[in-house]
Design an enzyme around this catalytic site. Structure first.
Site, mmCIF file in Angstrom:
data_model
loop_
_atom_site.group_PDB
_atom_site.id
_atom_site.type_symbol
_atom_site.label_atom_id
_atom_site.label_comp_id
_atom_site.label_asym_id
_atom_site.label_seq_id
_atom_site.Cartn_x
_atom_site.Cartn_y
_atom_site.Cartn_z
ATOM 1 N N ASP A 150 5.463 -4.705 4.401
ATOM 2 C CA ASP A 150 4.110 -5.068 4.918
ATOM 3 C C ASP A 150 3.285 -4.587 4.186
ATOM 4 O OD1 ASP A 150 4.224 -2.424 5.468
ATOM 5 O OD2 ASP A 150 3.949 -2.773 7.650
ATOM 6 N N HIS A 163 2.600 -1.475 2.944
ATOM 7 C CA HIS A 163 2.118 0.011 3.230
ATOM 8 C C HIS A 163 2.592 0.994 2.117
ATOM 9 C CE1 HIS A 163 6.026 0.874 5.205
ATOM 10 N NE2 HIS A 163 5.924 1.921 4.715
ATOM 11 N N ASP A 189 3.720 12.828 2.461
ATOM 12 C CA ASP A 189 3.374 12.609 3.796
ATOM 13 C C ASP A 189 4.478 13.511 4.704
ATOM 14 O OD1 ASP A 189 5.898 11.184 3.377
ATOM 15 O OD2 ASP A 189 4.720 9.055 3.306
ATOM 16 N N GLU A 243 -0.376 2.056 7.237
ATOM 17 C CA GLU A 243 0.024 0.755 7.503
ATOM 18 C C GLU A 243 -1.164 -0.299 7.330
ATOM 19 O OE1 GLU A 243 3.086 0.148 8.483
ATOM 20 O OE2 GLU A 243 3.747 1.821 9.085
#
Length: 261
Positions: A136, A138, A67, A143
């Site tokens: 969470d 991800h 990324d 996400e």
């Protein structure tokens, strides 16, 4: 999915670095997918030690980025390209020509995302992709509720993520970009071997949901259950919520020594 529970992050780094080294011995021009953050650093350190000891050759290896921030020039010290230059390319002695990453400074971000997916395919695909995991669930910047079929695309950073990352920008959140380019979950799943690393009790719930929960977009890392060769390497803290922890320890301790991860 294979789950390997290790004593600590250093042991996990050594295990994954050896898997990378073995891959490079079989395929010297392998494409290694790399991630930023503190979690994969023990892997890069262990692999660098092997290279310097002459245990593996990396001169033909290729490096692919997971990324990138949108809007930062490639030479900005906190662009992920610059971070990976410092943490991966320079220590391993790999040249810039062997590096692939999305162009976060492109005027046409959609085209840049498509171009990166095409570049990965043109390189023959990623042989081994390193992944971290968020609290969470991800992976990359996918996400919760990201499509499990998503391709490389632009994503908007949450305010909390920008607050967390401000420490890299002189504690000034106004310098933190609002957007990133990330490989999509569908893109990530095309790698031949996925290796997810996690350490600390703060990641325990996410690891348990990813490994033992249902495959669901609310926990993006659960998509690894769909992959034919996915390895989850966790320390005792990150493994603390696994119901099948004892089973995972037993199977890894008793697998054939030649099998690797």
């Amino acid at each position: 999915m294979e789950v390997v529970i290790v004593p600590d992050a250093k042991a996990g780094g050594e295990l994954v670095a050896e898997a990378m080294a073995e891959l490079l011995r079989r395929k010297p021009d392998a494409v290694l997918g790399v991630a930023t953050g503190s979690t994969p650093l023990p892997v890069y350190e262990a692999l660098t030690a092997k290279v310097r000891a002459g245990a593996v050759e990396v001169s033909r290896a290729r490096i692919a980025q997971l990324d990138e921030y949108v809007g930062l020039p490639a030479d900005h010290p906190e662009s992920y390209r610059s971070v990976l230059r410092r943490e991966v390319l320079a220590p391993l002695g790999i040249g810039e020509e062997a590096f692939m990453g999305p162009d976060g400074a492109a005027s046409d971000i959609v085209a840049a995302c498509q171009a990166y997916d095409a570049a990965l395919a043109g390189a023959g695909g990623v042989d081994l992709q390193l992944l971290g995991i968020g609290t969470d669930g991800h992976i990359g910047f996918n996400e919760p509720c990201s499509s499990l079929a998503s391709r490389t695309r632009i994503k908007t950073l949450t305010e909390q993520t920008r607050v967390d990352n401000a420490r890299f920008f002189d504690d000034d959140i106004t310098q933190v970009p609002h957007h990133v380019i990330t490989q999509g979950i569908g893109t990530i799943l095309e790698a031949r071997h996925l290796v997810l690393l996690a350490s600390g009790e703060g990641k325990a719930d996410a690891v348990a949901a990813s490994v033992e929960g249902p495959v669901a977009s609310v926990c993006p890392a659960s998509a690894l259950q769909l992959h034919p060769h996915a390895t989850v390497v966790v320390d005792e803290g990150a493994a603390s919520k696994l119901k099948l922890g004892d089973y995972f320890r037993y199977t890894f301790a008793n697998k054939p020594s030649w099998q690797g991860i």
